[in-house]
Scaffold this active site. Structure first.
Site, PDB file in Angstrom:
ATOM      1  N   GLY A  11      50.082  41.235   1.548  1.00  0.00           N
ATOM      2  CA  GLY A  11      48.809  39.892   1.483  1.00  0.00           C
ATOM      3  C   GLY A  11      48.675  39.894   0.391  1.00  0.00           C
ATOM      4  O   GLY A  11      48.667  40.960  -1.094  1.00  0.00           O
ATOM      5  N   ARG A  86      38.585  39.824   7.598  1.00  0.00           N
ATOM      6  CA  ARG A  86      37.524  39.372   7.957  1.00  0.00           C
ATOM      7  C   ARG A  86      37.743  38.054   7.548  1.00  0.00           C
ATOM      8  O   ARG A  86      37.769  37.300   7.210  1.00  0.00           O
ATOM      9  CB  ARG A  86      36.620  39.759   7.178  1.00  0.00           C
ATOM     10  CG  ARG A  86      35.989  41.039   8.302  1.00  0.00           C
ATOM     11  CD  ARG A  86      34.824  41.363   7.355  1.00  0.00           C
ATOM     12  NE  ARG A  86      34.771  41.503   5.648  1.00  0.00           N
ATOM     13  CZ  ARG A  86      32.942  41.491   5.518  1.00  0.00           C
ATOM     14  NH1 ARG A  86      31.636  41.462   6.438  1.00  0.00           N
ATOM     15  NH2 ARG A  86      33.085  41.751   4.321  1.00  0.00           N
ATOM     16  N   ARG A  92      32.633  44.026   9.051  1.00  0.00           N
ATOM     17  CA  ARG A  92      34.255  44.545   8.597  1.00  0.00           C
ATOM     18  C   ARG A  92      34.271  45.555   9.891  1.00  0.00           C
ATOM     19  O   ARG A  92      35.110  46.165  10.317  1.00  0.00           O
ATOM     20  CB  ARG A  92      33.485  45.659   7.595  1.00  0.00           C
ATOM     21  CG  ARG A  92      33.621  45.174   6.010  1.00  0.00           C
ATOM     22  CD  ARG A  92      33.269  45.569   5.057  1.00  0.00           C
ATOM     23  NE  ARG A  92      33.487  45.531   3.621  1.00  0.00           N
ATOM     24  CZ  ARG A  92      32.277  44.689   3.569  1.00  0.00           C
ATOM     25  NH1 ARG A  92      31.134  45.291   4.250  1.00  0.00           N
ATOM     26  NH2 ARG A  92      32.236  44.574   1.648  1.00  0.00           N
ATOM     27  N   THR A 123      42.433  49.383   4.092  1.00  0.00           N
ATOM     28  CA  THR A 123      41.720  47.618   5.102  1.00  0.00           C
ATOM     29  C   THR A 123      40.078  48.968   5.836  1.00  0.00           C
ATOM     30  O   THR A 123      39.882  50.025   5.235  1.00  0.00           O
ATOM     31  CB  THR A 123      43.054  49.256   5.853  1.00  0.00           C
ATOM     32  OG1 THR A 123      44.234  48.712   5.849  1.00  0.00           O
ATOM     33  CG2 THR A 123      42.521  48.430   7.350  1.00  0.00           C
ATOM     34  N   HIS A 179      31.017  51.742   2.930  1.00  0.00           N
ATOM     35  CA  HIS A 179      31.557  50.556   2.429  1.00  0.00           C
ATOM     36  C   HIS A 179      31.204  49.037   3.153  1.00  0.00           C
ATOM     37  O   HIS A 179      32.289  48.786   3.998  1.00  0.00           O
ATOM     38  CB  HIS A 179      33.132  50.025   2.499  1.00  0.00           C
ATOM     39  CG  HIS A 179      33.230  48.598   1.790  1.00  0.00           C
ATOM     40  ND1 HIS A 179      33.058  48.067   0.311  1.00  0.00           N
ATOM     41  CD2 HIS A 179      34.363  47.671   1.783  1.00  0.00           C
ATOM     42  CE1 HIS A 179      33.905  46.564   0.762  1.00  0.00           C
ATOM     43  NE2 HIS A 179      34.239  46.602   0.831  1.00  0.00           N
TER      44      HIS A 179
HETATM   45  C1  2OP Z   1      35.091  43.347   0.430  1.00  0.00           C
HETATM   46  O1  2OP Z   1      34.166  43.843   0.567  1.00  0.00           O
HETATM   47  C2  2OP Z   1      37.330  43.106   1.692  1.00  0.00           C
HETATM   48  O2  2OP Z   1      35.760  45.079   1.763  1.00  0.00           O
HETATM   49  C3  2OP Z   1      36.534  44.111   0.969  1.00  0.00           C
HETATM   50  O3  2OP Z   1      35.367  42.248  -0.820  1.00  0.00           O
END
Ligand code: 2OP
Length: 313
Positions: A11, A86, A92, A123, A179
């Protein structure tokens, strides 16, 4: 012999990561996807750019629809970007089970063909996926990590540089924790030309930068409408790859396995680590204030909740 990096997932995040690795001539790249055709097409397109970008790195694209990962054999690094992104309105964490099913199969296969590789997970939900990859691969903890802190710190740095109208090269930002929405940006440890941020901006302005950093991912999701960020994520993972392949011993914030550091045991969370040829060569512990430690604990508790749901604690 040139190094080999496999990027799983063709992707936007995967293909821009492959492109950056090839353009920087860091390694030969195998780009994989379950689709048949697109990974080969993207790889060929990238290869045809190499005479212009003056890179002798080779890039191939393969479909893993048949479950065959043998082309990825003996990779030095495997980056896993495969999974569902997402959509607006999704956190997430909403991706948890669907993406676990995806990465479980991927990690089993890449670990079989590249038993000595370093695994970098991208991921989402990131920290839980890294923990799952650690369990599924059976790799040592120094060879499994997640990309998130570099991205979150870069976002924070870009906001600070814009706010102060200074070069991004002057800014060093510091983000700890998972995250997710509970990530812990640390203004006290964020500097501009060595000057701590609280000496340069009011508490209000800092609070607004911290909040925008926490919501950095969803800001892009809402603008794109389909899919999530990829330019900054691919730049972030490439910085980690470069640090490892060049054995730079570079301190970067990454999701790493904690065994008592920062008071957390048996869990992946974002902390500053030294990245070199062995992967995570060292976890750097810094002193936190009571508030910062409480915020870190909250973020780690959110990660623990997800890994418990998956049964990979
Ligand atoms: C983001 O913070 C995809 O988690 C990723 O943009």
């Amino acid at each position: 012999m040139r190094k080999k990096v496999t990027v799983v997932g063709g992707g936007f995040v995967g293909s821009t990561t492959a492109q950056r690795i090839v353009d920087l001539e860091l390694a030969d790249v195998v780009l994989t996807d379950i689709l048949d055709g697109p990974p080969a097409g993207k790889a060929l397109d990238m290869l045809e750019a190499t005479p212009i970008t003056k890179s002798d790195a080779k890039v191939t694209g393969i479909s893993t629809a048949s479950g065959d990962y043998k082309e990825t054999a003996n990779s030095d690094i495997v980056v896993v970007t495969a999974g569902f992104p997402r959509k607006p309105g999704m956190s997430r964490d909403d991706l948890l089970k669907a993406n676990y099913d995806v990465i479980k199969v991927v990690v089993e296969q890449v670990a079989k063909y590249s038993p000595n590789a370093i695994l970098i997970m991208v991921t989402n939900p990131l920290d839980a996926m890294v923990q799952a990859a650690y369990k599924v691969s059976g790799f040592s903890k120094n060879r499994v990590m997640g990309m998130a802190g570099v991205l979150d710190s870069a976002r924070m740095s870009s906001f600070i540089a814009t706010e102060l109208n200074v070069s991004v090269e002057n800014v060093n930002s510091f983000v700890l924790g998972g995250h997710g929405d509970d990530m812990v940006p640390l203004p006290r440890y964020s500097t501009v030309a060595g000057i701590p941020l609280p000496d340069l901006l009011t508490a209000d302005r800092i609070a607004s930068i911290v909040e925008r950093t926490r919501k950095g991912g969803i800001e892009i999701v809402n603008l794109l409408k389909t899919g999530s960020a990829y330019y900054a994520p691919s730049a972030a993972v490439t910085e980690m790859i470069e640090a490892i392949l060049k054995d730079k011993m570079k301190i970067l914030p990454c999701a790493a396995y904690l065994e008592g550091e920062y008071g957390i045991k048996g869990l992946f969370a974002g902390v500053p680590v030294k990245l070199g040829a062995l992967g995570v060569e060292q976890i750097i512990e810094i002193k936190l204030t009571a508030d910062e430690q409480a915020a870190f604990n909250k973020s780690a508790a959110s990660v623990r909740e997800l890994v418990t749901i998956l049964g990979v604690q």
